[in-house]
Design a protein around this motif. Structure first.
Motif, PDB file in Angstrom:
ATOM      1  N   THR A 261       2.479   7.512  -5.902  1.00  0.00           N
ATOM      2  CA  THR A 261       1.419   7.812  -6.879  1.00  0.00           C
ATOM      3  C   THR A 261       0.659   9.080  -6.487  1.00  0.00           C
ATOM      4  OG1 THR A 261       1.180   5.429  -7.102  1.00  0.00           O
ATOM      5  CG2 THR A 261      -0.445   6.771  -8.218  1.00  0.00           C
TER       6      THR A 261
ATOM      7  N   ILE B 184       0.258  12.162  -8.914  1.00  0.00           N
ATOM      8  CA  ILE B 184      -1.056  12.733  -9.277  1.00  0.00           C
ATOM      9  C   ILE B 184      -1.059  14.234  -8.968  1.00  0.00           C
ATOM     10  CG2 ILE B 184      -3.515  12.765  -8.682  1.00  0.00           C
ATOM     11  CD1 ILE B 184      -3.255   9.685  -8.194  1.00  0.00           C
TER      12      ILE B 184
ATOM     13  N   TRP C  92      -4.183   6.625 -11.013  1.00  0.00           N
ATOM     14  CA  TRP C  92      -5.244   6.349 -10.035  1.00  0.00           C
ATOM     15  C   TRP C  92      -5.475   4.843  -9.880  1.00  0.00           C
ATOM     16  CZ3 TRP C  92      -7.850   9.730  -6.768  1.00  0.00           C
ATOM     17  CH2 TRP C  92      -7.566  11.088  -6.948  1.00  0.00           C
TER      18      TRP C  92
ATOM     19  N   THR D  78       2.708   1.815  -3.357  1.00  0.00           N
ATOM     20  CA  THR D  78       1.837   2.234  -4.467  1.00  0.00           C
ATOM     21  C   THR D  78       1.168   3.585  -4.197  1.00  0.00           C
ATOM     22  OG1 THR D  78       0.126   0.837  -3.502  1.00  0.00           O
ATOM     23  CG2 THR D  78       1.304  -0.063  -5.382  1.00  0.00           C
ATOM     24  N   VAL D  79       0.719   3.776  -2.969  1.00  0.00           N
ATOM     25  CA  VAL D  79      -0.082   4.979  -2.677  1.00  0.00           C
ATOM     26  C   VAL D  79       0.776   6.258  -2.592  1.00  0.00           C
ATOM     27  CG1 VAL D  79      -1.389   6.119  -0.822  1.00  0.00           C
ATOM     28  CG2 VAL D  79      -2.055   3.845  -1.609  1.00  0.00           C
TER      29      VAL D  79
ATOM     30  N   VAL E 204      -3.050   2.570  -9.987  1.00  0.00           N
ATOM     31  CA  VAL E 204      -1.970   2.116  -9.097  1.00  0.00           C
ATOM     32  C   VAL E 204      -2.320   2.469  -7.646  1.00  0.00           C
ATOM     33  CG1 VAL E 204       0.471   2.387  -8.509  1.00  0.00           C
ATOM     34  CG2 VAL E 204      -0.210   2.283 -10.905  1.00  0.00           C
ATOM     35  N   ALA E 205      -2.786   3.691  -7.441  1.00  0.00           N
ATOM     36  CA  ALA E 205      -3.173   4.108  -6.086  1.00  0.00           C
ATOM     37  C   ALA E 205      -4.308   3.243  -5.558  1.00  0.00           C
ATOM     38  CB  ALA E 205      -3.585   5.578  -6.095  1.00  0.00           C
TER      39      ALA E 205
ATOM     40  N   MET F  91      -4.312  -8.509  -5.408  1.00  0.00           N
ATOM     41  CA  MET F  91      -3.097  -8.274  -6.187  1.00  0.00           C
ATOM     42  C   MET F  91      -3.279  -8.705  -7.647  1.00  0.00           C
ATOM     43  SD  MET F  91      -0.969  -6.749  -4.242  1.00  0.00           S
ATOM     44  CE  MET F  91       0.561  -6.838  -5.151  1.00  0.00           C
TER      45      MET F  91
ATOM     46  N   VAL G  34      -5.580  -3.194  -0.800  1.00  0.00           N
ATOM     47  CA  VAL G  34      -4.967  -4.159   0.123  1.00  0.00           C
ATOM     48  C   VAL G  34      -5.002  -3.667   1.575  1.00  0.00           C
ATOM     49  CG1 VAL G  34      -3.508  -5.257  -1.627  1.00  0.00           C
ATOM     50  CG2 VAL G  34      -2.596  -3.333  -0.301  1.00  0.00           C
TER      51      VAL G  34
ATOM     52  N   ALA H 252       0.839  -1.205   0.000  1.00  0.00           N
ATOM     53  CA  ALA H 252       0.000   0.000   0.000  1.00  0.00           C
ATOM     54  C   ALA H 252       0.874   1.256   0.000  1.00  0.00           C
ATOM     55  CB  ALA H 252      -0.927  -0.016   1.206  1.00  0.00           C
TER      56      ALA H 252
ATOM     57  N   LEU I  84      -4.940   0.160  -6.279  1.00  0.00           N
ATOM     58  CA  LEU I  84      -4.444  -1.158  -5.862  1.00  0.00           C
ATOM     59  C   LEU I  84      -3.928  -1.080  -4.418  1.00  0.00           C
ATOM     60  CD1 LEU I  84      -2.624  -3.891  -7.671  1.00  0.00           C
ATOM     61  CD2 LEU I  84      -1.464  -2.971  -5.694  1.00  0.00           C
ATOM     62  N   GLY I  85      -3.203  -0.004  -4.128  1.00  0.00           N
ATOM     63  CA  GLY I  85      -2.701   0.174  -2.761  1.00  0.00           C
ATOM     64  C   GLY I  85      -3.833   0.243  -1.747  1.00  0.00           C
ATOM     65  N   VAL I  86      -4.883   0.965  -2.093  1.00  0.00           N
ATOM     66  CA  VAL I  86      -6.031   1.083  -1.180  1.00  0.00           C
ATOM     67  C   VAL I  86      -6.738  -0.270  -1.037  1.00  0.00           C
ATOM     68  CG1 VAL I  86      -8.283   2.212  -0.854  1.00  0.00           C
ATOM     69  CG2 VAL I  86      -6.342   3.537  -1.679  1.00  0.00           C
TER      70      VAL I  86
END
Lengths: 69, 303
Positions: free
Chosen positions: A24, A28, B232, A20-21, B234-235, B258, B241, A17, B237-239
């Motif tokens: 990103t 953005i 967005w 990626t978060v 990619v983000a 995943m 999990v 998380a 996917l993070g959220v």
């Protein structure tokens, strides 16, 4: 609930998380901050920035809350 | 004067067909295809909150209440967006645009559905679930349709919150409160909305330009939008999990999130690289499947 340090799943998921978060969210922010609505007034342009930042800030906040859960 | 039998039968059939057409138009006002995905998230949230199979009657009434809340929001949207809908090929056949249902009737129907949803959810489960249903309606109509849709390129990012309320309805109906997990479900739908909707907007960019709606691709072009779809996703996917990171879901869900998210990123990446209409279509359709499967995976993991 298992603590973060004693649960491999929690640790891995949090890492995924975060990886990626966080980058990103900044990407953005970097790419969208320049984009505005052409017909927008000054106030609306300011609001555009607010609408951009809020979801990204909430995303980081959620990550933090989950890490501390 | 007497009426012969065939004439009477024809008149009766015409009346039935007429009533059927009116009924179908009112059902169309609720946008049933959109609601079906929303209800998947509501149902899954109920299974997750229950950590098993919830009571059958509670499921039924929550689904009905959820349908009424979302249907009410959509019917009111037909009223508020009737000027825009007429300028867009995707929506110019809608009953209000075509004059088959008057705008005021669509509005009254939407308000009635909203009130009915609150009563159904409030009386069958609890008033928190009813409040969440109404909150979704208010955000969709007040914040998205009437305000942001016409004024900012961030319209569907913030407006996406409206579509994220159904899991809260399902969770509240079962648990009677809204825990961290419920808000994570909200966040998953919220962060799924931009890549999903921008993929669609790429397909109907000209419609939005004609209707003067500041959707990202019609204002800043396709390349900018394709990049945002990728970022967005990619983000998101993070959220997706976060349930595992919070210790609320197990390995089966993690693997599913995943894999499903990886496929979504693959399509978004191809859309960004190739920039074709075909990839926009593939990404849009996959986004629908993705959300449904992700929530099913979460429900199975929890059960």
């Amino acid at each position: 609930m298992e603590s973060l340090t004693s649960s491999p799943l929690r640790m891995i998921a949090l890492l995924v998380a975060a990886i990626t978060v966080i980058p990103t969210a900044f990407a953005i922010l970097h790419t969208m901050a320049r984009l505005t609505t052409p017909t927008a007034t000054r106030r609306e342009r300011l609001l555009d920035q607010v609408w951009l930042v809020i979801p990204l800030a909430v995303m980081i906040l959620m990550l933090t809350l989950v890490a501390r859960a | 004067m007497t009426t012969d039998a065939p004439t009477a039968a024809r008149a009766s059939r015409a009346e039935v067909t007429g009533l059927g057409a009116i009924f179908r138009d009112y059902v169309k006002l609720t946008k049933p295809r959109v609601i079906s995905l929303l209800l998947v998230t509501t149902l899954a949230a109920m299974f997750i909150a229950e950590r098993g199979v919830p009571d059958g009657w509670l499921i039924l009434w929550t689904m009905i209440g959820g349908y009424l809340a979302a249907g009410g929001a959509h019917a009111i949207n037909h009223f508020t967006d009737r000027d825009i809908d007429g300028a867009m090929g995707r929506t110019d056949a809608r009953p209000v645009v075509q004059g088959r249902i008057t705008p005021v009737r669509a509005l009254a129907f939407g308000i009635a559905l909203g009130i009915a949803s609150a009563l159904v959810l409030g009386l069958s489960s609890n008033w928190l679930a009813a409040a969440m249903g109404l909150a979704g309606l208010i955000v969709y109509v007040g914040i998205y349709s009437l305000w942001l849709k016409r004024t900012t390129i961030h319209n569907i990012v913030i407006g996406g919150a409206a579509g994220a309320f159904p899991p809260l309805v399902g969770w509240a109906a079962v648990a009677g409160d809204l825990s961290l997990y419920a808000w994570i479900l909200f966040a998953i739908v919220f962060y799924w909305t931009p890549p999903h909707f921008w993929a669609l907007a790429l397909l109907i960019k000209d419609d939005y330009t004609r209707a003067d709606v500041p959707m990202l691709p019609s204002v800043h072009g396709e390349q900018v939008t394709q990049l945002q779809v990728l970022l967005w996703t990619v983000a998101m996917l993070g959220v997706s999990v976060l349930p595992c990171a919070a210790g609320l879901a197990g390995w089966p869900y993690f693997v599913a999130a995943m894999v499903l998210g990886g496929i979504f990123i693959h399509f978004a990446l191809r859309l960004w690289r190739e920039g074709t209409r075909r990839m926009a279509k593939v990404t849009f359709h996959y986004s629908l499947l993705y959300l449904a499967l992700l929530f099913v995976a979460m429900a199975v993991d929890a059960a």
